[in-house]
Structures are given as C-alpha cells and as structure tokens.
Write a protein that holds these residues in place. Sequence first.
Motif, short mmCIF file in Angstrom:
data_model
loop_
_atom_site.label_atom_id
_atom_site.label_comp_id
_atom_site.label_asym_id
_atom_site.label_seq_id
_atom_site.Cartn_x
_atom_site.Cartn_y
_atom_site.Cartn_z
N GLN A 25 0.65 -1.01 -0.07
CA GLN A 25 -0.06 0.09 0.02
C GLN A 25 0.89 1.38 0.00
N VAL A 26 1.93 1.19 0.63
CA VAL A 26 3.00 2.34 0.81
C VAL A 26 3.55 2.61 -0.68
N ARG A 27 3.92 1.54 -1.30
CA ARG A 27 4.46 1.72 -2.62
C ARG A 27 3.73 2.30 -3.51
N LYS A 28 2.15 1.80 -3.31
CA LYS A 28 1.17 2.29 -4.25
C LYS A 28 0.79 3.86 -3.91
N TYR A 29 0.64 4.40 -2.75
CA TYR A 29 0.04 5.33 -2.31
C TYR A 29 1.11 6.16 -1.46
N GLY A 30 2.18 5.94 -1.34
CA GLY A 30 3.19 6.52 -0.32
C GLY A 30 3.27 7.94 -0.35
N ILE A 31 3.32 8.57 -1.54
CA ILE A 31 3.52 9.79 -1.86
C ILE A 31 2.20 10.64 -1.26
N PHE A 32 0.81 10.11 -1.98
CA PHE A 32 -0.17 10.61 -1.82
C PHE A 32 -0.61 10.57 -0.40
N LEU A 33 -0.07 9.49 0.51
CA LEU A 33 -0.56 9.22 1.94
C LEU A 33 0.06 10.28 2.54
N ILE A 34 1.38 10.72 2.43
CA ILE A 34 2.05 11.54 2.97
C ILE A 34 1.69 13.10 2.91
N PRO B 7 -6.28 16.86 8.80
CA PRO B 7 -6.11 16.31 10.23
C PRO B 7 -6.11 14.84 10.36
N LEU B 8 -5.62 14.08 9.42
CA LEU B 8 -5.36 12.89 9.68
C LEU B 8 -4.22 12.91 10.70
N PRO B 9 -4.02 11.61 11.48
CA PRO B 9 -2.88 11.60 12.13
C PRO B 9 -1.71 11.54 11.84
N TRP B 10 -0.79 12.85 11.73
CA TRP B 10 0.47 12.96 10.90
C TRP B 10 1.24 11.86 11.55
N SER B 11 1.53 11.93 13.13
CA SER B 11 2.66 11.00 13.46
C SER B 11 2.36 9.56 13.25
N ALA B 12 0.93 9.13 13.24
CA ALA B 12 0.69 7.82 13.12
C ALA B 12 1.22 7.37 11.37
N VAL B 13 0.75 8.27 10.68
CA VAL B 13 0.97 8.07 9.35
C VAL B 13 2.47 7.85 8.87
N SER C 132 13.83 7.83 3.42
CA SER C 132 13.98 9.07 4.00
C SER C 132 13.95 10.34 3.33
N LYS C 133 14.56 10.16 2.35
CA LYS C 133 14.75 11.66 1.61
C LYS C 133 13.38 11.92 0.89
N ARG C 134 12.65 10.73 0.26
CA ARG C 134 11.39 10.96 -0.41
C ARG C 134 10.31 11.76 0.83
N TYR C 135 10.66 11.29 2.05
CA TYR C 135 9.72 11.20 3.17
C TYR C 135 9.88 12.82 3.42
N LEU C 136 11.12 13.14 3.74
CA LEU C 136 11.32 14.35 4.06
C LEU C 136 10.84 15.51 2.97
N LYS C 137 11.02 15.17 1.84
CA LYS C 137 10.63 16.08 0.77
C LYS C 137 9.17 16.26 0.84
N TYR C 138 8.49 15.17 0.83
CA TYR C 138 6.92 15.20 0.62
C TYR C 138 6.11 15.72 1.91
N ALA C 139 7.13 15.50 3.07
CA ALA C 139 6.61 16.03 4.23
C ALA C 139 6.34 17.38 4.43
N LEU C 140 7.40 18.21 3.61
CA LEU C 140 7.26 19.60 3.56
C LEU C 140 5.80 20.12 3.25
N PHE C 141 4.90 19.39 2.69
CA PHE C 141 3.60 19.85 2.61
C PHE C 141 3.01 20.00 4.16
N ARG C 142 3.63 19.70 5.19
CA ARG C 142 3.01 20.09 6.52
C ARG C 142 3.15 21.50 6.60
#
Length: 191
Positions: free
Chosen positions: A131-140, A147-153, A164-174
């Motif tokens: 699921q993360v491979r399929k929706y990872g970017i969109f889920l982040i 208001p989805l639980p950010w830390s849980a996701v 990590s690098k991809r997570y940090l990049k897309y997490a900038l939407f926060r």
Amino acid sequence: MKLSPRIQFLVKNGLKGLAWMAVLLAFYFLFRELVLSHAPDEWIARFYARPGVIYLIYAASEFFFGIIPPELFMIWAINKADALHYLYNLAFFAVVSYLMGYLNFLIGQFLNKNETFNIWKKKVLKDPEKQVRKYGIFLIIVAALTPLPWSAVSLLIGSAGYPSKRYLKYALFRFLRFAVYGYIVYQTHQI
C-alpha cells in the motif's frame, strides 16, 4: 475523464480531511460561545500564563499521533499576543510537527527491523509495504495537509521501509498546512 486510483485516493481523503476540519471548527465555535464567553478571564489566566507548559503539551501531542489538533494551539497563540508573535508560534508549531513526524518515521524504520513487529504488522495491516509503494507519496501529502494523524502516518510510512529523503521532501507539505490553517485561524480571530 477517469481519474487514476492515486488521484482518487488523494481527492477522497483530502475531502475527508476538510470535513474533519469543518467539524473541529464547529466544535470550537460552539465551545467559544457556550463556555469561553461566560468566563473568559478565568480561561485566559489558566492557559496563557504558562506558555512553556502549552509548548510541551503541543510537542507531546504531535509525538503521540496528534491527540490534540494543532488548530487549538493556533487559536491559543492568536489570542495570546500580537500578529508577529502569532507568526513565531505558528512557525514553531510547524517545525515541531514536521520534526515529530520525522521522529515517528525513524521509529517506524527501527521497528521495521524487528521481526515480532513485522509479524504483527502483516496480521493487522495486511501488507502495508504494498500500500505504501502504491500510495506513499499521496498518503504523506494527504496526512500532511489534513487532520489525519500525522505522526501515525509517519510511523506507518517508516515501518514500510519508505526512503527517508522522499519522506522528508513530501513531508514539507506540512508547512503548507500550517500556513493555510494559520491564515484561516488568523482571519477568523481578528478583532
């Protein structure tokens, strides 16, 4: 025009997040009218006299899956001081949220190396890596903006072995979320 499953996921969950934001705002305005308007000085003295405690509660909430919505802290900040201090608080809240999300992501990566956790994860979550491979970017992005639980996701994404690098990049939407929600809170609380 038919939308791809990823875009459908983004739109569907984005709309759910906006609906939750509307519910939270309705509860807040109801609380403000029914409770705060009757004894505002008592509430102000209780919550505004100890900002350090509020910041610690916020950091703990963001670490423990966002138990308290950040918008409540934004409302606290807008009522505490002038616009400049509100911006400082908003920036602080955004940075703490981003960092706590990353901390949970790292915890997820650590747990991913634990065999017992992996067995539990496969039983309960039904192959989250797929699921993360399929929706990872969109889920982040959806979790960062709604208001989805950010830390849980973030924990889930880390435990699925997401880079990590991809997570940090897309997490900038926060930060975008805090800018937009912060603007809304500011506009609704101007005197």
